[in-house]
Design an enzyme around this catalytic site. Sequence first.
Site, PDB file in Angstrom:
ATOM      1  N   PHE A 194       0.850  -1.108  -0.084  1.00  0.00           N
ATOM      2  CA  PHE A 194       0.223   0.039  -0.123  1.00  0.00           C
ATOM      3  C   PHE A 194       1.127   1.229   0.134  1.00  0.00           C
ATOM      4  O   PHE A 194       0.909   2.204   0.980  1.00  0.00           O
ATOM      5  CB  PHE A 194      -1.121  -0.026   1.060  1.00  0.00           C
ATOM      6  CG  PHE A 194      -1.770  -1.283   1.197  1.00  0.00           C
ATOM      7  CD1 PHE A 194      -3.106  -1.247   0.464  1.00  0.00           C
ATOM      8  CD2 PHE A 194      -1.651  -2.488   1.512  1.00  0.00           C
ATOM      9  CE1 PHE A 194      -4.134  -2.116   0.338  1.00  0.00           C
ATOM     10  CE2 PHE A 194      -2.635  -3.586   1.368  1.00  0.00           C
ATOM     11  CZ  PHE A 194      -3.626  -3.456   0.907  1.00  0.00           C
ATOM     12  N   LEU A 195       1.771   1.399  -0.997  1.00  0.00           N
ATOM     13  CA  LEU A 195       2.844   2.438  -1.037  1.00  0.00           C
ATOM     14  C   LEU A 195       2.343   3.419  -2.204  1.00  0.00           C
ATOM     15  O   LEU A 195       1.989   3.074  -3.134  1.00  0.00           O
ATOM     16  CB  LEU A 195       4.334   1.842  -1.568  1.00  0.00           C
ATOM     17  CG  LEU A 195       4.429   0.714  -0.817  1.00  0.00           C
ATOM     18  CD1 LEU A 195       5.971   0.062  -1.064  1.00  0.00           C
ATOM     19  CD2 LEU A 195       4.809   0.877   0.932  1.00  0.00           C
ATOM     20  N   ASN A 222      -8.073   0.124  -3.488  1.00  0.00           N
ATOM     21  CA  ASN A 222      -7.597   1.011  -4.910  1.00  0.00           C
ATOM     22  C   ASN A 222      -9.050   1.166  -5.366  1.00  0.00           C
ATOM     23  O   ASN A 222      -9.161   2.411  -6.072  1.00  0.00           O
ATOM     24  CB  ASN A 222      -6.718   0.399  -5.843  1.00  0.00           C
ATOM     25  CG  ASN A 222      -5.349   0.628  -5.167  1.00  0.00           C
ATOM     26  OD1 ASN A 222      -5.063   1.421  -4.327  1.00  0.00           O
ATOM     27  ND2 ASN A 222      -4.268   0.271  -5.956  1.00  0.00           N
ATOM     28  N   GLY A 246      -5.028   9.177 -12.146  1.00  0.00           N
ATOM     29  CA  GLY A 246      -3.820   8.523 -13.233  1.00  0.00           C
ATOM     30  C   GLY A 246      -3.057   7.529 -12.702  1.00  0.00           C
ATOM     31  O   GLY A 246      -3.463   7.043 -11.442  1.00  0.00           O
ATOM     32  N   CYS A 277      -1.325   2.498 -10.794  1.00  0.00           N
ATOM     33  CA  CYS A 277      -2.023   1.688  -9.962  1.00  0.00           C
ATOM     34  C   CYS A 277      -3.639   1.734 -10.117  1.00  0.00           C
ATOM     35  O   CYS A 277      -4.272   0.756 -10.210  1.00  0.00           O
ATOM     36  CB  CYS A 277      -1.709   1.759  -8.676  1.00  0.00           C
ATOM     37  SG  CYS A 277       0.229   1.556  -8.563  1.00  0.00           S
ATOM     38  N   LYS A 337      -5.290   0.720 -13.527  1.00  0.00           N
ATOM     39  CA  LYS A 337      -5.065  -0.707 -13.904  1.00  0.00           C
ATOM     40  C   LYS A 337      -5.638  -1.503 -12.840  1.00  0.00           C
ATOM     41  O   LYS A 337      -6.389  -2.625 -13.438  1.00  0.00           O
ATOM     42  CB  LYS A 337      -3.488  -0.870 -13.541  1.00  0.00           C
ATOM     43  CG  LYS A 337      -2.968  -2.335 -13.423  1.00  0.00           C
ATOM     44  CD  LYS A 337      -1.466  -2.440 -13.427  1.00  0.00           C
ATOM     45  CE  LYS A 337      -0.788  -2.407 -12.053  1.00  0.00           C
ATOM     46  NZ  LYS A 337      -0.764  -3.559 -11.159  1.00  0.00           N
ATOM     47  N   LYS A 383       0.502  13.091 -10.645  1.00  0.00           N
ATOM     48  CA  LYS A 383       0.265  13.832  -9.283  1.00  0.00           C
ATOM     49  C   LYS A 383       1.589  14.527  -8.798  1.00  0.00           C
ATOM     50  O   LYS A 383       2.693  14.137  -9.481  1.00  0.00           O
ATOM     51  CB  LYS A 383      -0.247  12.915  -8.285  1.00  0.00           C
ATOM     52  CG  LYS A 383       0.884  11.905  -7.916  1.00  0.00           C
ATOM     53  CD  LYS A 383       0.371  11.091  -6.728  1.00  0.00           C
ATOM     54  CE  LYS A 383       1.312  10.062  -6.160  1.00  0.00           C
ATOM     55  NZ  LYS A 383       0.888   9.407  -5.002  1.00  0.00           N
ATOM     56  N   ARG A 438       2.639   8.019 -16.364  1.00  0.00           N
ATOM     57  CA  ARG A 438       1.757   7.019 -16.901  1.00  0.00           C
ATOM     58  C   ARG A 438       0.116   7.265 -16.531  1.00  0.00           C
ATOM     59  O   ARG A 438       0.037   7.685 -15.496  1.00  0.00           O
ATOM     60  CB  ARG A 438       2.129   5.582 -16.331  1.00  0.00           C
ATOM     61  CG  ARG A 438       3.419   5.093 -16.800  1.00  0.00           C
ATOM     62  CD  ARG A 438       3.806   3.782 -16.219  1.00  0.00           C
ATOM     63  NE  ARG A 438       4.139   4.026 -14.785  1.00  0.00           N
ATOM     64  CZ  ARG A 438       4.354   3.183 -14.069  1.00  0.00           C
ATOM     65  NH1 ARG A 438       4.502   1.843 -14.232  1.00  0.00           N
ATOM     66  NH2 ARG A 438       4.734   3.058 -12.753  1.00  0.00           N
TER      67      ARG A 438
HETATM   68  C1  UGA Z   1      -2.307   4.204  -5.191  1.00  0.00           C
HETATM   69  C2  UGA Z   1      -2.648   4.116  -3.764  1.00  0.00           C
HETATM   70  O1  UGA Z   1      -3.185   5.435  -3.190  1.00  0.00           O
HETATM   71  C3  UGA Z   1      -1.745   3.098  -3.072  1.00  0.00           C
HETATM   72  O2  UGA Z   1      -2.276   2.985  -1.760  1.00  0.00           O
HETATM   73  C4  UGA Z   1      -1.459   1.921  -3.481  1.00  0.00           C
HETATM   74  O3  UGA Z   1      -0.470   1.197  -2.801  1.00  0.00           O
HETATM   75  C5  UGA Z   1      -0.917   2.116  -4.873  1.00  0.00           C
HETATM   76  O4  UGA Z   1      -1.850   3.038  -5.762  1.00  0.00           O
HETATM   77  C6  UGA Z   1      -0.520   0.867  -5.517  1.00  0.00           C
HETATM   78  O5  UGA Z   1      -1.572   0.272  -6.081  1.00  0.00           O
HETATM   79  O6  UGA Z   1       0.475   0.647  -5.790  1.00  0.00           O
HETATM   80  P1  UGA Z   1      -0.546   6.023  -6.191  1.00  0.00           P
HETATM   81  O7  UGA Z   1      -0.665   5.383  -7.569  1.00  0.00           O
HETATM   82  O8  UGA Z   1       0.860   6.259  -5.856  1.00  0.00           O
HETATM   83  O9  UGA Z   1      -1.144   5.124  -5.042  1.00  0.00           O
HETATM   84  O10 UGA Z   1      -1.504   7.325  -6.234  1.00  0.00           O
HETATM   85  P2  UGA Z   1      -2.501   8.231  -5.244  1.00  0.00           P
HETATM   86  O11 UGA Z   1      -1.709   8.850  -4.669  1.00  0.00           O
HETATM   87  O12 UGA Z   1      -3.518   7.148  -4.818  1.00  0.00           O
HETATM   88  O13 UGA Z   1      -3.196   8.923  -6.428  1.00  0.00           O
HETATM   89  C7  UGA Z   1      -3.821   8.139  -7.513  1.00  0.00           C
HETATM   90  C8  UGA Z   1      -4.234   9.530  -8.343  1.00  0.00           C
HETATM   91  O14 UGA Z   1      -5.538  10.075  -8.058  1.00  0.00           O
HETATM   92  C9  UGA Z   1      -3.458  10.474  -9.020  1.00  0.00           C
HETATM   93  O15 UGA Z   1      -3.582  10.936 -10.384  1.00  0.00           O
HETATM   94  C10 UGA Z   1      -3.971  11.703  -8.081  1.00  0.00           C
HETATM   95  O16 UGA Z   1      -3.770  12.947  -8.557  1.00  0.00           O
HETATM   96  C11 UGA Z   1      -5.462  11.362  -8.049  1.00  0.00           C
HETATM   97  N1  UGA Z   1      -6.281  11.996  -7.033  1.00  0.00           N
HETATM   98  C12 UGA Z   1      -5.948  11.519  -5.618  1.00  0.00           C
HETATM   99  C13 UGA Z   1      -7.299  12.713  -7.171  1.00  0.00           C
HETATM  100  O17 UGA Z   1      -7.433  13.106  -8.198  1.00  0.00           O
HETATM  101  N2  UGA Z   1      -8.034  13.354  -6.131  1.00  0.00           N
HETATM  102  C14 UGA Z   1      -7.684  12.886  -4.887  1.00  0.00           C
HETATM  103  O18 UGA Z   1      -8.416  13.412  -3.985  1.00  0.00           O
HETATM  104  C15 UGA Z   1      -6.618  11.987  -4.548  1.00  0.00           C
END
Ligand code: UGA
Length: 453
Positions: A151-152, A210, A259, A262, A265, A322, A329
Amino acid sequence: LKVGIVGTGYVGAVTGVCMAHIGHDVICCDVDPIKIKRFQACDSPIHEPSLNEYLQHELTRNKIQFTTDVNEIVNKSDIIFLCIGTPPKANGEVDMHYIDECLNDIVPRLKQTHCLVFKSTVPVGTAFKAKKLVKELCPNKNIYIGSNPEFLKEGAAVSDFLNPERIIIGVEDEITESLLRRVYEPLIRKGHPVLAMDHASAELAKYACNAMLATRISFINEIANICTSLGANVNQVRQALISDSRIGSKFLSPSLGYGGQCLPKDVQGLIFQASMHDLKLNLIEAVNSVNNSQKELLFHKYKDWSRNKQISKVSVWGTAFKAGTDDIRESGAMVLINNLLSCGLEVHAHDPVAFKNTQAYYSKNKRFYISHGNPLDTLAHSQALFICTEWELYRNTKLQNISKLLLSPSAVFDGRNLFNKDDFTKQLDIDYFGIGQQNKLQKTDMVSASLTI
Ligand code: UGA
């Protein structure tokens, strides 16, 4: 413990370095010799805050090694974590060929007693299949199988590893459970809880988490879009939502859609797995489709605004999916840039960290430029600015400076609501389009409509 890590992508690299940090003797293996050389030279190819500092510390005290030799990792470990990529296929199915190849290669080499743990996000049933494979390939060995989803978050992965809200282990025998509890003992001692469950539940838990995060984002984006249509402001509606403790504040920021590798996908992977069991996930499918439309939103707003205008150059701030990462990606910015380029525009982009990846992606496009210095430098002769990533650098920019540089008539399309519509429309002569914020054109329309009445 002696811990082996197979795959040094962002999950494997962070897991390996952090496992060494909590006291284990770690050996990491990857098929890419260039990557391995860079880790050995303390030059992490993975952009992750504080990873290189931790790597340096563990290399210096000899707690971590890197190799391309699978035999070496087998011989020097009691437990091996598989951190291999599981990319999506075009139909949403999880591409398991890297995992399958690795299992076929590594399983026959395992010691008489060994433990293999899936850290990669894998379809439900993977651990079960691995158990069968182990029985076939080495029936006389004691090979234990575990699931331990990660959960990183990119950009906060080291801290997420060392401060987990919970550690999920999928275990169906006492030996694997006690081994995994020993691996995480330094974190458990600090109060981080372990949730032990069967393999299928642990595998599904990762997808469910996710999918939940994705659902919240698509929910707020849908609310934002209705705000635009009905003349409300999503920033204010969001305040009402998040002050309800049952709802909470996380993952409710409107955006260009989620985006990264993770969330998109895993949402698609879950839909595909359900379809294999003749199950239709109506809600999760809607989450996915809202997200796909959301990535097109700013472009549609731009098309409406630019009708009857002669525009040749536009600027885009932020290409990373982000803030805090160099990963582009599935980034909403990339969808937007592709659309802008396809209608003949010259695009001048900026990203403080993801510029190299973006440059490599568009290396053959003569109408695309990217920089990582002062974002204002991209604005000369532009008529539209798109903000796609929530870097602090952009939030801290003075609006007057943006206004001075853009050519009139000009517009700002803010995909992260970094700014307030009133800051633009009250003080500056720029059209402003946020996500779910009523814009200047509509406001004027509404005033004239009420005067007519
Ligand atoms: C996500 C999960 O948060 C992790 O817990 C998980 O381990 C990881 O996938 C994985 O499966 O390996 P991550 O992909 O690094 O982590 O990014 P997030 O911080 O979850 O953000 C994902 C997307 O959602 C980004 O594009 C972000 O800008 C967007 N986002 C996030 C929003 O549009 N609004 C929000 O309020 C929060």
